[in-house]
Design an enzyme around this catalytic site. Structure first.
Site, mmCIF file in Angstrom:
data_model
loop_
_atom_site.group_PDB
_atom_site.id
_atom_site.type_symbol
_atom_site.label_atom_id
_atom_site.label_comp_id
_atom_site.label_asym_id
_atom_site.label_seq_id
_atom_site.Cartn_x
_atom_site.Cartn_y
_atom_site.Cartn_z
ATOM 1 N N ARG A 1 45.131 -43.294 57.557
ATOM 2 C CA ARG A 1 45.041 -42.213 56.560
ATOM 3 C C ARG A 1 44.540 -40.926 57.192
ATOM 4 O O ARG A 1 44.969 -39.839 56.809
ATOM 5 C CB ARG A 1 44.127 -42.648 55.406
ATOM 6 C CG ARG A 1 44.840 -43.624 54.471
ATOM 7 C CD ARG A 1 43.891 -44.524 53.727
ATOM 8 N NE ARG A 1 43.018 -43.825 52.818
ATOM 9 C CZ ARG A 1 41.822 -44.288 52.436
ATOM 10 N NH1 ARG A 1 41.381 -45.440 52.900
ATOM 11 N NH2 ARG A 1 41.108 -43.615 51.593
ATOM 12 N N ARG B 1 49.124 -32.614 48.622
ATOM 13 C CA ARG B 1 48.747 -33.225 49.905
ATOM 14 C C ARG B 1 49.789 -32.979 50.990
ATOM 15 O O ARG B 1 49.588 -33.401 52.128
ATOM 16 C CB ARG B 1 48.632 -34.743 49.714
ATOM 17 C CG ARG B 1 47.213 -35.267 49.646
ATOM 18 C CD ARG B 1 47.313 -36.754 49.369
ATOM 19 N NE ARG B 1 46.197 -37.485 49.854
ATOM 20 C CZ ARG B 1 45.234 -37.991 49.064
ATOM 21 N NH1 ARG B 1 45.279 -37.812 47.770
ATOM 22 N NH2 ARG B 1 44.265 -38.690 49.577
ATOM 23 N N ARG C 1 32.319 -47.354 50.486
ATOM 24 C CA ARG C 1 32.731 -46.969 49.126
ATOM 25 C C ARG C 1 32.993 -48.209 48.266
ATOM 26 O O ARG C 1 33.631 -49.162 48.700
ATOM 27 C CB ARG C 1 34.009 -46.121 49.187
ATOM 28 C CG ARG C 1 34.564 -45.819 47.788
ATOM 29 C CD ARG C 1 35.464 -44.613 47.762
ATOM 30 N NE ARG C 1 36.708 -44.784 48.485
ATOM 31 C CZ ARG C 1 37.614 -43.816 48.637
ATOM 32 N NH1 ARG C 1 37.400 -42.613 48.129
ATOM 33 N NH2 ARG C 1 38.718 -44.042 49.314
ATOM 34 N N ARG D 1 38.242 -50.904 47.638
ATOM 35 C CA ARG D 1 39.688 -50.617 47.609
ATOM 36 C C ARG D 1 40.399 -51.250 48.793
ATOM 37 O O ARG D 1 39.869 -51.242 49.902
ATOM 38 C CB ARG D 1 39.902 -49.101 47.622
ATOM 39 C CG ARG D 1 39.825 -48.508 46.218
ATOM 40 C CD ARG D 1 39.866 -47.010 46.191
ATOM 41 N NE ARG D 1 40.790 -46.404 47.137
ATOM 42 C CZ ARG D 1 40.947 -45.089 47.258
ATOM 43 N NH1 ARG D 1 40.247 -44.261 46.514
ATOM 44 N NH2 ARG D 1 41.797 -44.600 48.136
ATOM 45 N N LYS E 1 35.847 -35.725 47.522
ATOM 46 C CA LYS E 1 36.565 -34.984 46.467
ATOM 47 C C LYS E 1 36.303 -35.581 45.082
ATOM 48 O O LYS E 1 35.965 -34.882 44.135
ATOM 49 C CB LYS E 1 38.080 -34.966 46.758
ATOM 50 C CG LYS E 1 38.445 -34.351 48.106
ATOM 51 C CD LYS E 1 39.932 -34.323 48.346
ATOM 52 C CE LYS E 1 40.569 -35.690 48.504
ATOM 53 N NZ LYS E 1 40.074 -36.445 49.689
HETATM 54 P P1 ADP Z 1 41.193 -40.856 49.044
HETATM 55 O O1 ADP Z 1 40.056 -40.979 48.052
HETATM 56 O O2 ADP Z 1 41.018 -41.743 50.209
HETATM 57 O O3 ADP Z 1 41.496 -39.450 49.415
HETATM 58 P P2 ADP Z 1 43.135 -41.167 46.922
HETATM 59 O O4 ADP Z 1 42.596 -42.028 45.857
HETATM 60 O O5 ADP Z 1 43.148 -39.688 46.665
HETATM 61 O O6 ADP Z 1 42.400 -41.480 48.290
HETATM 62 O O7 ADP Z 1 44.589 -41.622 47.316
HETATM 63 C C1 ADP Z 1 44.849 -42.960 47.692
HETATM 64 C C2 ADP Z 1 46.294 -43.079 48.161
HETATM 65 O O8 ADP Z 1 47.181 -42.687 47.083
HETATM 66 C C3 ADP Z 1 46.694 -42.165 49.320
HETATM 67 O O9 ADP Z 1 46.357 -42.739 50.577
HETATM 68 C C4 ADP Z 1 48.197 -42.068 49.109
HETATM 69 O O10 ADP Z 1 48.852 -43.263 49.522
HETATM 70 C C5 ADP Z 1 48.319 -42.004 47.588
HETATM 71 N N1 ADP Z 1 48.296 -40.612 47.108
HETATM 72 C C6 ADP Z 1 47.339 -40.043 46.333
HETATM 73 N N2 ADP Z 1 47.632 -38.753 46.089
HETATM 74 C C7 ADP Z 1 48.817 -38.500 46.726
HETATM 75 C C8 ADP Z 1 49.626 -37.353 46.889
HETATM 76 N N3 ADP Z 1 49.293 -36.173 46.336
HETATM 77 N N4 ADP Z 1 50.765 -37.475 47.605
HETATM 78 C C9 ADP Z 1 51.112 -38.642 48.171
HETATM 79 N N5 ADP Z 1 50.387 -39.760 48.085
HETATM 80 C C10 ADP Z 1 49.244 -39.700 47.364
HETATM 81 P P1 ADP Z 2 37.399 -38.753 48.361
HETATM 82 O O1 ADP Z 2 37.728 -38.620 46.896
HETATM 83 O O2 ADP Z 2 37.450 -37.426 49.076
HETATM 84 O O3 ADP Z 2 38.186 -39.800 49.055
HETATM 85 P P2 ADP Z 2 34.915 -39.995 47.447
HETATM 86 O O4 ADP Z 2 34.367 -39.012 46.462
HETATM 87 O O5 ADP Z 2 35.558 -41.219 46.921
HETATM 88 O O6 ADP Z 2 35.891 -39.213 48.475
HETATM 89 O O7 ADP Z 2 33.721 -40.370 48.450
HETATM 90 C C1 ADP Z 2 33.900 -41.348 49.473
HETATM 91 C C2 ADP Z 2 32.615 -42.185 49.577
HETATM 92 O O8 ADP Z 2 31.552 -41.392 50.086
HETATM 93 C C3 ADP Z 2 32.128 -42.744 48.245
HETATM 94 O O9 ADP Z 2 31.569 -44.007 48.477
HETATM 95 C C4 ADP Z 2 31.055 -41.734 47.798
HETATM 96 O O10 ADP Z 2 30.033 -42.358 46.999
HETATM 97 C C5 ADP Z 2 30.482 -41.291 49.128
HETATM 98 N N1 ADP Z 2 30.097 -39.861 49.146
HETATM 99 C C6 ADP Z 2 30.753 -38.829 48.576
HETATM 100 N N2 ADP Z 2 30.126 -37.656 48.832
HETATM 101 C C7 ADP Z 2 29.054 -37.972 49.618
HETATM 102 C C8 ADP Z 2 28.000 -37.189 50.226
HETATM 103 N N3 ADP Z 2 27.949 -35.851 50.100
HETATM 104 N N4 ADP Z 2 27.065 -37.861 50.954
HETATM 105 C C9 ADP Z 2 27.123 -39.206 51.106
HETATM 106 N N5 ADP Z 2 28.086 -39.999 50.561
HETATM 107 C C10 ADP Z 2 29.039 -39.391 49.815
#
Ligand code: ADP
Ligand code: ADP
Length: 213
Positions: A171, A88, A127, A160, A14
């Site tokens: 998660r 979420r 990541r 992270r 995302k």
């Molecule tokens: P990821 O990239 O793994 O999807 P995020 O950076 O979006 O993770 O979120 C990291 C953490 O922040 C989540 O695991 C949750 O604990 C919290 N978080 C983020 N967005 C929300 C939301 N909309 N509602 C509740 N918790 C959230």
């Molecule tokens: P989210 O926000 O959904 O948690 P991220 O954008 O942080 O996901 O992506 C998670 C990890 O996967 C990061 O290390 C990113 O560089 C990698 N990544 C994201 N999209 C792709 C893809 N299409 N192919 C391979 N690696 C990816």
């Protein structure tokens, strides 16, 4: 005011898609980034959020919806938002609809990034993030020019605290239980656009751009 929602499991890409769309006129809103900023500033909200985030649990709906409310209330009428990681839960989705209605805004579409669990685990384990500018890298799929150094800031990248095997598993469970029901919620409103997110970053980016028209 219009909103595009990026929906999908943690690690589906995302944030990466949102970054790739920078310059297309969207304001990128990542609740994860907003919460990590509160942690960095050591605010009471940040302290409360950290305890949940480190365990892979969600931050309470009230806290997250409050953050989004203040952001939207100070937005321009014509602003286009790209939401990454919000809503979420069903409660968040319902509050979001109410909020948009009261501000005469609407959701334009929900882009569902579909990705199998084994791909997710590999993505999250590799990541790396810049603690200063938030740019997201991957050791294999999106490495910085210099090993473990941010291209923009020149500082060392971090892993992270919630990107460890045990927390990733938690998660994914929380996603299945609390976020996956949003797929039917938005399907019923005819807003869902599924995308195969297990392809390369470039392919996912163009698929998303095609959806956005
Ligand atoms: P990821 O990239 O793994 O999807 P995020 O950076 O979006 O993770 O979120 C990291 C953490 O922040 C989540 O695991 C949750 O604990 C919290 N978080 C983020 N967005 C929300 C939301 N909309 N509602 C509740 N918790 C959230
Ligand atoms: P989210 O926000 O959904 O948690 P991220 O954008 O942080 O996901 O992506 C998670 C990890 O996967 C990061 O290390 C990113 O560089 C990698 N990544 C994201 N999209 C792709 C893809 N299409 N192919 C391979 N690696 C990816």
């Amino acid at each position: 005011m219009t909103a595009i929602v990026l929906l999908g499991p943690p690690g589906a890409g995302k944030g990466t898609v949102a970054e790739a769309l920078a310059g297309k006129g969207y304001t990128h809103v990542s609740t994860g980034d907003l919460l990590r900023e509160q942690i960095r500033l050591e605010t009471p909200l940040g302290l409360e959020a950290k305890a949940n985030m480190d365990q892979g649990k969600f931050v309470p709906d009230k806290v997250v919806v409050g953050m989004i409310r203040s952001l939207l209330e100070s937005a321009d009428r014509g602003q286009k938002f790209l939401f990454d990681g919000f809503p979420r839960t069903l409660v968040q989705a319902e509050k979001f609809d109410e909020l948009l209605l009261s501000l005469e805004g609407a959701i334009d579409g929900v882009i569902l990034l579909e990705c199998p669990a084994e791909v997710i685990v590999e993505r999250l384990s590799g990541r790396r993030t810049c603690g200063k500018c938030g740019t997201v890298y991957h050791v294999k799929y999106n490495p910085p020019a210099m090993h473990n150094i941010c291209d923009t800031e020149g500082c060392e990248l971090i892993q992270r605290p919630d990107d460890n095997e045990e927390t990733i598993k938690k998660r994914l469970e929380v996603y299945a239980e609390r976020t996956a029901p949003l797929i039917s919620y938005y399907k019923a409103k005819n807003l869902i656009h599924p995308i195969n997110a297990s392809r390369s970053i470039a392919e996912v980016r163009s698929a998303v751009l095609e959806q956005l028209g």
